[in-house]
Design a protein around this motif. Structure first.
Motif, short mmCIF file in Angstrom:
data_model
loop_
_atom_site.label_atom_id
_atom_site.label_comp_id
_atom_site.label_asym_id
_atom_site.label_seq_id
_atom_site.Cartn_x
_atom_site.Cartn_y
_atom_site.Cartn_z
N GLN A 70 6.82 -6.81 -6.22
CA GLN A 70 6.05 -7.94 -5.70
C GLN A 70 5.46 -8.85 -6.78
O GLN A 70 5.20 -10.01 -6.52
CB GLN A 70 4.93 -7.43 -4.81
CG GLN A 70 5.42 -6.69 -3.58
CD GLN A 70 6.30 -7.55 -2.70
OE1 GLN A 70 5.97 -8.68 -2.37
NE2 GLN A 70 7.45 -7.01 -2.33
N HIS A 80 5.52 -1.09 -5.70
CA HIS A 80 4.97 -2.32 -5.12
C HIS A 80 4.77 -3.39 -6.19
O HIS A 80 5.19 -4.55 -6.00
CB HIS A 80 3.64 -2.03 -4.43
CG HIS A 80 2.96 -3.25 -3.90
ND1 HIS A 80 3.29 -3.82 -2.69
CD2 HIS A 80 1.98 -4.04 -4.42
CE1 HIS A 80 2.55 -4.89 -2.48
NE2 HIS A 80 1.74 -5.05 -3.51
N ARG A 104 6.66 -0.19 8.08
CA ARG A 104 6.10 -0.79 6.87
C ARG A 104 5.69 0.25 5.83
O ARG A 104 5.40 -0.10 4.70
CB ARG A 104 4.87 -1.65 7.21
CG ARG A 104 5.14 -2.82 8.16
CD ARG A 104 6.24 -3.72 7.66
NE ARG A 104 6.38 -4.92 8.45
CZ ARG A 104 7.12 -5.02 9.57
NH1 ARG A 104 7.75 -3.95 10.02
NH2 ARG A 104 7.20 -6.17 10.22
N MET A 159 0.14 -7.46 6.39
CA MET A 159 1.17 -6.85 5.55
C MET A 159 2.35 -7.80 5.31
O MET A 159 2.91 -7.87 4.21
CB MET A 159 1.68 -5.55 6.18
CG MET A 159 0.68 -4.42 6.15
SD MET A 159 1.37 -2.94 6.96
CE MET A 159 0.07 -1.74 6.65
N ASP A 160 2.72 -8.52 6.36
CA ASP A 160 3.89 -9.39 6.25
C ASP A 160 3.58 -10.71 5.57
O ASP A 160 4.49 -11.41 5.12
CB ASP A 160 4.47 -9.65 7.64
CG ASP A 160 5.13 -8.40 8.23
OD1 ASP A 160 5.36 -7.44 7.46
OD2 ASP A 160 5.40 -8.39 9.44
N GLY A 161 2.30 -11.08 5.51
CA GLY A 161 1.96 -12.26 4.74
C GLY A 161 1.20 -13.33 5.51
O GLY A 161 1.79 -14.08 6.29
N HIS A 194 4.48 -0.08 2.01
CA HIS A 194 3.11 0.38 1.81
C HIS A 194 3.02 1.89 1.99
O HIS A 194 4.02 2.56 2.22
CB HIS A 194 2.19 -0.40 2.76
CG HIS A 194 2.35 -1.89 2.63
ND1 HIS A 194 1.83 -2.60 1.57
CD2 HIS A 194 3.01 -2.80 3.41
CE1 HIS A 194 2.14 -3.88 1.70
NE2 HIS A 194 2.85 -4.03 2.80
N THR A 228 11.77 -5.39 0.40
CA THR A 228 10.76 -5.45 1.44
C THR A 228 9.53 -4.67 1.00
O THR A 228 9.66 -3.57 0.47
CB THR A 228 11.31 -4.81 2.74
OG1 THR A 228 12.49 -5.51 3.13
CG2 THR A 228 10.27 -4.90 3.86
N PRO A 229 8.34 -5.23 1.16
CA PRO A 229 7.13 -4.49 0.79
C PRO A 229 7.07 -3.15 1.50
O PRO A 229 7.34 -3.06 2.70
CB PRO A 229 6.00 -5.42 1.25
CG PRO A 229 6.60 -6.77 1.29
CD PRO A 229 8.03 -6.57 1.70
N ASP A 268 -1.37 -15.28 -0.76
CA ASP A 268 -0.41 -14.75 0.20
C ASP A 268 -0.62 -13.25 0.27
O ASP A 268 -0.40 -12.53 -0.71
CB ASP A 268 1.02 -15.07 -0.26
CG ASP A 268 2.07 -14.64 0.76
OD1 ASP A 268 1.71 -13.91 1.71
OD2 ASP A 268 3.24 -14.99 0.59
N THR A 269 -1.03 -12.75 1.44
CA THR A 269 -1.38 -11.33 1.55
C THR A 269 -0.17 -10.40 1.43
O THR A 269 -0.33 -9.19 1.30
CB THR A 269 -2.08 -11.03 2.89
OG1 THR A 269 -1.19 -11.34 3.97
CG2 THR A 269 -3.36 -11.85 3.02
N SER A 270 1.05 -10.96 1.44
CA SER A 270 2.23 -10.10 1.28
C SER A 270 2.30 -9.49 -0.12
O SER A 270 3.03 -8.53 -0.35
CB SER A 270 3.51 -10.88 1.57
OG SER A 270 3.68 -11.93 0.63
#
Length: 298
Positions: free
Chosen positions: A43, A39, A234, A152-154, A55, A52-53, A168-170
């Motif tokens: 990121q 991650h 995810r 999760m996606d932002g 988790h 792609t993030p 940005d939460t992503s």
């Protein structure tokens, strides 16, 4: 957390640290170490990456160390982290406010530093309380899962001071936890009789069963247990933690840095009393704690 690859710990370093802090759960420690590394590299160390993030989902009964693992990993990395309960998102009318509160709590833990908070970890516990239970948009579990997906996606949050930037939460690592006690039955039902040959050869050995499950569990099993396909997608890794045995309880009692036995010994030493526990007494305490069904909290 540093942003320089040369000083960022690799998965083996993270796992070695967790091995010093936590008894057992080798597979979960490995999966957590890899998830953290992947991650932060994709990121934050390589922000232009198209990856792609991905988790992490930790499955297991209460009291086996899911939250403690995340806490210790965050302490090692020097990143802020918070513990949130998925059940607090069950009321759809409050979901938006609760999401804002969760992210706000992370910012507060980061001392108001949006950039630092963006590199933090949010632990969402009791994911099994927000399963999909009925078809259609009226299902409260769907609203909760949609809220988690949005984070999760932002989601972009603006600082009160425009010069302080945005969050940005992503960029945040999300680690979800849940008990999902039916996971073994779900996986075995999917495998069918032919694929199950040899799978339960060590049926009396709980550790062996957990190891086998970790190798074959799939996101489709999460969907069967009420997690939406989008949310299941995810999770780059799913890790099953094992039940604690009697020896694990004794280690937690006596060997951990803040173990209750060590605390009691220090307390009575202040009164000039040297307190000791025989092996039989330790096992009796461990047995009673295990029977409580509360895991390490027992």
């Amino acid at each position: 957390m540093t942003s320089q690859r040369t000083t960022f710990p690799d998965p083996l370093e993270i796992q070695a640290f967790l091995d010093q802090q936590i008894q057992g759960q080798k597979r979960a420690k490995r999966d957590l170490s890899v998830a953290i590394y992947n991650h932060y590299v994709t990121q934050h160390l390589a922000p232009d990456s198209d990856a792609t993030p991905q988790h992490l989902l930790l499955l297991g009964p209460a009291g086996v160390g899911k939250s403690f693992l995340v806490q210790k990993a965050a302490e090692m990395l020097g990143v802020p982290w918070i513990h949130a309960d998925a059940s607090s998102l069950v009321q759809p009318v409050m979901a938006g406010e609760e999401v804002e509160r969760i992210v706000g709590a992370l910012v507060q833990r980061a001392g108001g530093d949006f950039e630092h908070a963006q590199k933090g970890i949010i632990l969402i516990d009791r994911l099994d309380t927000c399963r999909r239970t009925i078809p259609g948009p009226g299902d409260p579990g769907v609203a909760v899962q949609d809220s988690l997906l949005a984070m999760m996606d932002g989601l972009v949050m603006n600082h009160r001071d425009p010069s302080a930037g945005t969050l940005d939460t992503s960029g945040i690592l999300f680690i979800c936890c849940g008990s999902f006690p039916e996971v073994t039955e779900v996986v075995l039902a999917r495998l069918g009789e032919d694929d199950r040959i040899g799978f339960q050869a060590e049926e009396d050995d709980e550790d062996e069963i957990n190891i086998a499950l970790n190798d074959v569990i799939e996101r489709s099993d999460l969907v069967t247990m009420g997690i939406g396909a989008e949310l299941a997608a995810r999770f780059g890794s799913i890790s099953l933690l094992k039940e604690l045995n009697e020896d694990d309880f004794i280690h937690i009692l006596d060997k951990m840095e803040h173990g209750i036995i060590a605390q009691k010994k220090r307390f009575w030493l202040e009164h000039g009393i040297h307190l000791n526990f025989e092996e039989g007494a330790m096992r009796a305490i461990a047995r009673k704690a295990r029977q409580s069904g509360e895991g390490a909290r027992g």
